[in-house]
Design a protein around this motif. Structure first.
Motif, short mmCIF file in Angstrom:
data_model
loop_
_atom_site.label_atom_id
_atom_site.label_comp_id
_atom_site.label_asym_id
_atom_site.label_seq_id
_atom_site.Cartn_x
_atom_site.Cartn_y
_atom_site.Cartn_z
N ASP A 75 0.86 -1.19 0.00
CA ASP A 75 0.00 0.00 0.00
C ASP A 75 0.90 1.24 0.00
O ASP A 75 2.13 1.14 0.03
CB ASP A 75 -0.99 -0.01 1.18
CG ASP A 75 -0.31 0.06 2.55
OD1 ASP A 75 0.80 0.61 2.66
OD2 ASP A 75 -0.93 -0.41 3.52
N ALA A 76 0.31 2.43 -0.04
CA ALA A 76 1.08 3.67 -0.18
C ALA A 76 2.07 3.87 0.97
O ALA A 76 3.23 4.24 0.75
CB ALA A 76 0.14 4.86 -0.28
N GLU A 77 1.64 3.64 2.19
CA GLU A 77 2.54 3.83 3.34
C GLU A 77 3.68 2.81 3.32
O GLU A 77 4.84 3.14 3.57
CB GLU A 77 1.76 3.71 4.65
CG GLU A 77 2.64 3.96 5.86
CD GLU A 77 1.86 3.87 7.16
OE1 GLU A 77 2.53 3.78 8.21
OE2 GLU A 77 0.63 3.88 7.14
N GLN A 78 3.36 1.56 3.00
CA GLN A 78 4.40 0.54 2.91
C GLN A 78 5.38 0.87 1.79
O GLN A 78 6.59 0.67 1.93
CB GLN A 78 3.75 -0.83 2.66
CG GLN A 78 2.97 -1.35 3.84
CD GLN A 78 2.15 -2.56 3.48
OE1 GLN A 78 1.69 -2.72 2.33
NE2 GLN A 78 1.91 -3.43 4.45
N ARG A 79 4.89 1.39 0.67
CA ARG A 79 5.75 1.76 -0.45
C ARG A 79 6.70 2.89 -0.05
O ARG A 79 7.87 2.87 -0.40
CB ARG A 79 4.89 2.15 -1.65
CG ARG A 79 5.68 2.61 -2.87
CD ARG A 79 6.81 1.71 -3.22
NE ARG A 79 6.45 0.68 -4.15
CZ ARG A 79 7.34 -0.16 -4.67
NH1 ARG A 79 8.60 -0.09 -4.34
NH2 ARG A 79 6.98 -1.08 -5.49
N ARG A 80 6.20 3.88 0.69
CA ARG A 80 7.07 4.97 1.15
C ARG A 80 8.17 4.43 2.07
O ARG A 80 9.34 4.80 1.94
CB ARG A 80 6.25 6.04 1.89
CG ARG A 80 5.53 7.01 0.98
CD ARG A 80 4.98 8.22 1.75
NE ARG A 80 4.03 7.81 2.79
CZ ARG A 80 2.72 7.57 2.58
NH1 ARG A 80 2.24 7.69 1.36
NH2 ARG A 80 1.94 7.22 3.57
N THR A 81 7.80 3.54 2.98
CA THR A 81 8.79 2.94 3.88
C THR A 81 9.80 2.13 3.08
O THR A 81 11.01 2.22 3.30
CB THR A 81 8.11 2.04 4.92
OG1 THR A 81 7.16 2.82 5.66
CG2 THR A 81 9.11 1.42 5.87
N TYR A 82 9.31 1.37 2.13
CA TYR A 82 10.19 0.58 1.26
C TYR A 82 11.17 1.50 0.53
O TYR A 82 12.38 1.23 0.49
CB TYR A 82 9.36 -0.24 0.27
CG TYR A 82 10.20 -0.94 -0.77
CD1 TYR A 82 10.79 -2.16 -0.50
CD2 TYR A 82 10.41 -0.37 -2.03
CE1 TYR A 82 11.55 -2.81 -1.45
CE2 TYR A 82 11.18 -0.99 -2.98
CZ TYR A 82 11.75 -2.21 -2.69
OH TYR A 82 12.53 -2.84 -3.63
N ASP A 83 10.66 2.56 -0.07
CA ASP A 83 11.52 3.50 -0.80
C ASP A 83 12.58 4.13 0.10
O ASP A 83 13.72 4.32 -0.32
CB ASP A 83 10.68 4.58 -1.48
CG ASP A 83 9.83 4.03 -2.63
OD1 ASP A 83 10.17 2.94 -3.15
OD2 ASP A 83 8.83 4.69 -2.99
#
Length: 83
Positions: free
Chosen positions: A56-64
């Motif tokens: 999801d968007a929050e997980q993607r930001r953390t991943y990035d």
């Protein structure tokens, strides 16, 4: 305890080069003739892509953030973490 500056010590040197070469040969032999390193790397890349798919968007930001910090490898095949 005898502390006369090592007069009882006998020099001991060992070269592990031969043993390391033998160990590596045994590992390759244990993998067997059917082992395909290219296919193994391809499978790793596919598993990595699947692992981080569907974030999801929050997980993607953390991943990035983790990728930018070098904690996780880049997304392209063969990418490696900086640490």
């Amino acid at each position: 305890m005898n502390q006369d500056n090592g007069t009882d010590l006998i020099p001991f040197d060992i070269d592990l080069t031969f043993e390391e070469a033998r160990r590596r040969a045994e590992v390759v032999a244990a993998l067997g003739p059917d082992w395909d390193p290219v296919a193994a790397l391809r499978s790793e890349d596919e598993a990595y892509a699947l692992l981080y798919s569907g974030l999801d968007a929050e997980q993607r930001r953390t991943y990035d953030l983790l990728v930018a910090a070098g904690v996780l490898p880049r997304e392209e095949p063969g990418g490696a973490a900086a640490h």
